[in-house]
Design a protein around this motif. Sequence first.
Motif, PDB file in Angstrom:
ATOM      1  N   ASP A  34       0.835  -1.197   0.000  1.00 23.78           N
ATOM      2  CA  ASP A  34       0.000   0.000   0.000  1.00 23.78           C
ATOM      3  C   ASP A  34       0.877   1.257   0.000  1.00 23.78           C
ATOM      4  OD1 ASP A  34      -2.378  -1.501   0.169  1.00 23.78           O
ATOM      5  OD2 ASP A  34      -2.093  -1.715   2.343  1.00 23.78           O
ATOM      6  N   SER A  92       0.715   5.425   1.004  1.00 25.96           N
ATOM      7  CA  SER A  92       0.001   6.542   1.608  1.00 25.96           C
ATOM      8  C   SER A  92       0.892   7.772   1.579  1.00 25.96           C
ATOM      9  CB  SER A  92      -0.428   6.215   3.051  1.00 25.96           C
ATOM     10  OG  SER A  92       0.696   5.832   3.827  1.00 25.96           O
ATOM     11  N   TYR A 137       1.474  11.685   3.304  1.00 25.21           N
ATOM     12  CA  TYR A 137       1.214  12.541   4.471  1.00 25.21           C
ATOM     13  C   TYR A 137       1.890  13.887   4.252  1.00 25.21           C
ATOM     14  CZ  TYR A 137       2.197  14.282   9.257  1.00 25.21           C
ATOM     15  OH  TYR A 137       2.339  15.047  10.391  1.00 25.21           O
ATOM     16  N   TRP A 147      -3.529  10.905   2.337  1.00 27.26           N
ATOM     17  CA  TRP A 147      -3.966  10.265   1.102  1.00 27.26           C
ATOM     18  C   TRP A 147      -3.627   8.779   1.147  1.00 27.26           C
ATOM     19  CZ3 TRP A 147      -6.415  13.035  -2.810  1.00 27.26           C
ATOM     20  CH2 TRP A 147      -6.359  14.430  -2.719  1.00 27.26           C
ATOM     21  N   LYS A 148      -4.528   7.959   0.607  1.00 25.65           N
ATOM     22  CA  LYS A 148      -4.280   6.523   0.493  1.00 25.65           C
ATOM     23  C   LYS A 148      -4.509   6.083  -0.959  1.00 25.65           C
ATOM     24  CE  LYS A 148      -5.702   5.237   5.194  1.00 25.65           C
ATOM     25  NZ  LYS A 148      -6.671   4.448   5.996  1.00 25.65           N
ATOM     26  N   MET A 200      -5.573   8.203  -5.738  1.00 23.26           N
ATOM     27  CA  MET A 200      -5.399   8.421  -4.306  1.00 23.26           C
ATOM     28  C   MET A 200      -6.699   8.981  -3.734  1.00 23.26           C
ATOM     29  SD  MET A 200      -2.213   7.525  -3.916  1.00 23.26           S
ATOM     30  CE  MET A 200      -1.786   8.150  -2.283  1.00 23.26           C
ATOM     31  N   ASP A 234      -8.056  10.841   2.787  1.00 19.40           N
ATOM     32  CA  ASP A 234      -8.651  10.091   3.888  1.00 19.40           C
ATOM     33  C   ASP A 234      -7.745  10.171   5.116  1.00 19.40           C
ATOM     34  OD1 ASP A 234     -10.432   8.507   5.229  1.00 19.40           O
ATOM     35  OD2 ASP A 234     -10.281   6.789   3.864  1.00 19.40           O
ATOM     36  N   LEU A 279      -5.231   8.807   7.947  1.00 13.83           N
ATOM     37  CA  LEU A 279      -4.121   7.858   7.968  1.00 13.83           C
ATOM     38  C   LEU A 279      -4.052   7.245   9.357  1.00 13.83           C
ATOM     39  CD1 LEU A 279      -1.364   9.846   6.050  1.00 13.83           C
ATOM     40  CD2 LEU A 279      -2.989   8.178   5.151  1.00 13.83           C
TER      41      LEU A 279
END
Length: 486
Positions: free
Chosen positions: A334, A336, A338, A350-351, A380, A383, A385
């Motif tokens: 995954d 992400s 920041y 963001w993911k 993305m 969301d 984290l």
Amino acid sequence: MGLGDISVLWTGRDRGISSTIGVILILGIVLIGTTSIVAFGSIALEDTQRQSTLERAEQTMAQFDSRAAQVALGGEETTQRLSMGQAEGNYQVLPNNGKITITHVDYNDADDDEVIYSEPLGAVVYENGDTTLSYQGGGVWRTDGGNTQMVSPPEFHYRGSTLTLPVIRVFGSDSAAGSPTAVLKKQSMKPIYPLSGKHYGDDTAEYLNPASNGQIQITIESPYYRGWAEYFDARTETNVVTIDDANQQVTVDLITLGPQGQFNIPTKEDPLQVQGMTPGSMSDLSLTVRPEASRPQKLSSLDWSLYIDRNGRQFEVNVNGLSNGECSDSQAADISVYYSDDDGVSYHGWKAEDAIPVTCNVTTNNPELKINLMDSGIDMTYDDLSGNLAENNPNGQTKNSVSFDHFDTDPMETYNRSDLEKENLDVVIRHYLNHFAPNFQIESNAGNSGNNVGIGTSEGDDIQYDGDTVITFLHVSENNVEVELE
């Protein structure tokens, strides 16, 4: 004769004496005024004549500048003669007046410096009272009582990402008063940079363009350093100008574009330097992550980040989520992202919707993770984290809304992103890197004790970006002129 008659006689005599004194006083005042007018007039006339002489001298030195450029930089012009045309003042040729040093600072990302060139400039100097007019480095400088101003610019041409610096050196030792004739003769010309076949001190690279890493530093040591400083400050855009009054020096630091192409995986001790990046211009940032050499079969417990931390701004791209990290199509990591601009009080999160698959190296059959942060095909989601990142801890922080700059549209599109809205990975990365441009460094960090990323086995595949206020092409030559005064 009575007392009244005597009084009348004395009064008449006083009147006669008063008239005489008045005439004398008037004549004295007229004489003093005339003398003052003549004296002040003479001073004013002398000042006017001197000012006229200095103006003619400036014009003459400007002509000398032009003739010197023809001899030093021209093709067929090897000799020029010029009547200096002054009845007052003195001329001197001073071959050791001033010095130029060009240094490539940290040319190899290992804090090593290379002195590319260091030689005296020389000067032709005209002196009249407390005023000096000097030709040096292809420019003319005027000094009045210690204050130096530029009359005509030196041969220093900085345009965009190119510096053209034909160093004009003056040789000779003549001096003359009155109205001498200057004879300018071309001695030699040789290239300094680029220069095929000449290597840096550690033999890692030749003196070739494009110049990269570190910065180009130019130092002028000269009695006219303040004039040089004024010129550098006006002509070198965002680069740094430093003045050293104690040593009569001025230094200008011209930033070079950071490394392009392949790069080493950055660490805290050896970060990746990004220099001179134009906001929004990052077009490639890709790398291949592999396990540590001691355990090459797995990327288990992967929790690894690239990050930037500067002046209260924090940015992190985290890769995690693998269970055993074996070479298998079922394994995927995954991503992400920041960002915080208030030192971690609040953040943007963001993911990635799609995980990055673990592939197998065709040679070793060991797992590797190919990460392209400029991939426009990865969506993305804005969301929260949850959990810890390798470098930052968003737990307890407030997730803010964010305004986004779309760098690949014209005109630039700005809009707000809120929870669960989407954006492409490349736009997200470019947006946040813009907050750190033009100069920053990228580091990496591992967040746990699992079989994590092997720095020595992994590699940066490519980094590409543009720069507007950097030195990419450097053109330096030495041009020698001998000056005689007849």
